[in-house]
Write a protein that holds these residues in place. Structure first.
Motif, short mmCIF file in Angstrom:
data_model
loop_
_atom_site.label_atom_id
_atom_site.label_comp_id
_atom_site.label_asym_id
_atom_site.label_seq_id
_atom_site.Cartn_x
_atom_site.Cartn_y
_atom_site.Cartn_z
N ALA A 19 0.84 -1.19 0.00
CA ALA A 19 0.00 0.00 0.00
C ALA A 19 0.88 1.25 0.00
O ALA A 19 1.95 1.26 0.61
N PRO A 20 0.46 2.33 -0.69
CA PRO A 20 1.26 3.55 -0.70
C PRO A 20 1.59 4.01 0.72
O PRO A 20 0.73 4.02 1.60
N GLY A 21 2.86 4.39 0.93
CA GLY A 21 3.33 4.80 2.24
C GLY A 21 3.96 3.69 3.05
O GLY A 21 4.67 3.96 4.03
N THR A 22 3.72 2.44 2.67
CA THR A 22 4.28 1.32 3.41
C THR A 22 5.78 1.21 3.14
O THR A 22 6.20 1.29 1.98
N SER A 90 4.91 4.07 -3.42
CA SER A 90 4.19 5.20 -4.01
C SER A 90 3.52 4.74 -5.30
O SER A 90 4.07 3.93 -6.04
N ARG A 91 2.33 5.27 -5.56
CA ARG A 91 1.69 5.01 -6.86
C ARG A 91 2.31 5.87 -7.96
O ARG A 91 2.22 5.53 -9.14
N ARG A 101 9.25 17.98 -1.95
CA ARG A 101 9.84 19.32 -2.14
C ARG A 101 8.93 20.40 -1.57
O ARG A 101 9.39 21.34 -0.90
N SER A 102 7.63 20.28 -1.82
CA SER A 102 6.71 21.32 -1.37
C SER A 102 6.55 21.35 0.15
O SER A 102 6.13 22.36 0.71
N CYS A 103 6.92 20.25 0.81
CA CYS A 103 6.82 20.17 2.27
C CYS A 103 8.14 20.47 2.98
O CYS A 103 8.26 20.24 4.18
N TYR A 168 6.02 13.53 7.17
CA TYR A 168 5.74 12.21 6.62
C TYR A 168 4.23 11.96 6.50
O TYR A 168 3.78 11.29 5.56
N ARG A 169 3.45 12.52 7.42
CA ARG A 169 2.00 12.39 7.33
C ARG A 169 1.48 13.06 6.05
O ARG A 169 0.65 12.51 5.34
N THR A 170 2.01 14.23 5.74
CA THR A 170 1.56 14.95 4.56
C THR A 170 2.01 14.25 3.28
O THR A 170 1.24 14.15 2.31
N VAL A 171 3.22 13.73 3.27
CA VAL A 171 3.76 13.10 2.06
C VAL A 171 3.11 11.74 1.81
O VAL A 171 2.75 11.41 0.67
N PHE A 172 2.94 10.94 2.86
CA PHE A 172 2.52 9.54 2.67
C PHE A 172 1.15 9.20 3.25
O PHE A 172 0.70 8.07 3.11
N GLY A 173 0.49 10.15 3.91
CA GLY A 173 -0.85 9.90 4.37
C GLY A 173 -0.98 9.11 5.65
O GLY A 173 -2.00 8.48 5.90
#
Length: 267
Positions: A19-22, A90-91, A101-103, A168-173
């Motif tokens: 799953a994305p973020g794993t 990541s998908r 980069r934005s974070c 990491y919460r913002t990048v990977f949910g």
């Protein structure tokens, strides 16, 4: 190490897409590839076969024929810290890299294709800790878990947990689950209600020679036997065995100085 380490993937059957973020893969870049293969092969029972060569000589470590980790060779003129790097699924690696980069993070490598295996990027969070992004194609990532010789947990050692956990919460949910304690700064990162990684704030106790960095825990059958074997092979014990709710843990380093941890789960 505070929350329960979760398996990175299935322990049997066909490898599943993470799953994305794993955390889906761990990789190590070293100067002496052959010597490093010999060390980890003897310590964990790994065998090796060539992998994508986009970043130079690279092998995949296998346990009973199934892929568990990667080891690559640094160019002679590259004097980077020798460290295990976790990769997060990541998908869309390009979109995830843009989010990094934005974070306030940086992307040092990629995004680029690794032959037909997938697409990768290597970046760092705002505190400087290095991690990877993996968009799978033919190679889904670590194919076996929860047995000795496999990655069991990834934990970020940093100055303080709250700010970097938000990154990491913002990048990977991730969902965050802080440990409520006056003297222990820890946040477990969850996906789908289960812990997948941890963030441990050490304040001024963070090793000055390393700065913020990720640590991979590898499962072993008996941590005492593994430590004896590691020292015999030229490794170093950084912190002796300690008991945790998740099992017996020791911090160690390989002959080139890459730090990792050994975890013996409760019987």
């Amino acid at each position: 190490m505070s929350d329960a380490p979760a398996s990175a993937g299935p322990s049997g059957g066909t490898p599943a897409r993470h799953a994305p973020g794993t955390p889906c893969w761990v990789s190590l870049m070293v100067h002496g590839l052959a010597a490093t293969e010999e060390f980890y092969g003897a310590l964990f029972g790994w065998e090796f076969r060539p992998g994508p060569q986009q970043l130079g000589p690279y092998v995949r470590a296998l346990l009973d024929g199934r892929e568990v980790a990667g080891i690559g060779q640094l160019p002679p003129d590259r004097h980077l810290p020798i460290a295990w790097t976790p990769y997060f699924a990541s998908r869309n690696a390009d979109l995830t890299a843009e989010t990094v980069r934005s974070c306030g993070g940086t992307i040092g490598v990629g995004p680029l294709d690794a032959a037909d295996a997938g697409r990768l990027a290597i970046g760092s969070d705002p505190s400087g800790a290095v991690f990877g992004i993996w968009q799978p194609a033919a190679h889904l990532g670590t194919a076996v878990s929860d047995v000795p010789g496999t990655p069991a947990w990834n934990e970020l050692l940093t100055f303080e947990s709250a700010t970097v956990a938000k990154f990491y919460r913002t990048v990977f949910g991730y969902e965050e689950e802080p440990v409520v304690s006056a003297d222990f700064d820890y946040v477990a990162l969850h996906l789908g209600g289960r812990p997948v990684a941890g963030v441990h704030g050490l304040g001024q106790s963070l090793p000055r020679d390393r700065g913020p960095h990720w640590v991979t825990y590898f499962q072993v059958a008996d941590v005492g036997d593994a430590l004896d074997h590691l020292v015999h092979l030229g490794g170093t014990v950084l912190k002796p065995v300690r008991n945790t709710p998740q099992g017996r843990v020791a911090a160690v380093a390989d002959p080139e100085g890459a730090r990792f941890a050994l975890l013996q789960r409760p019987s």
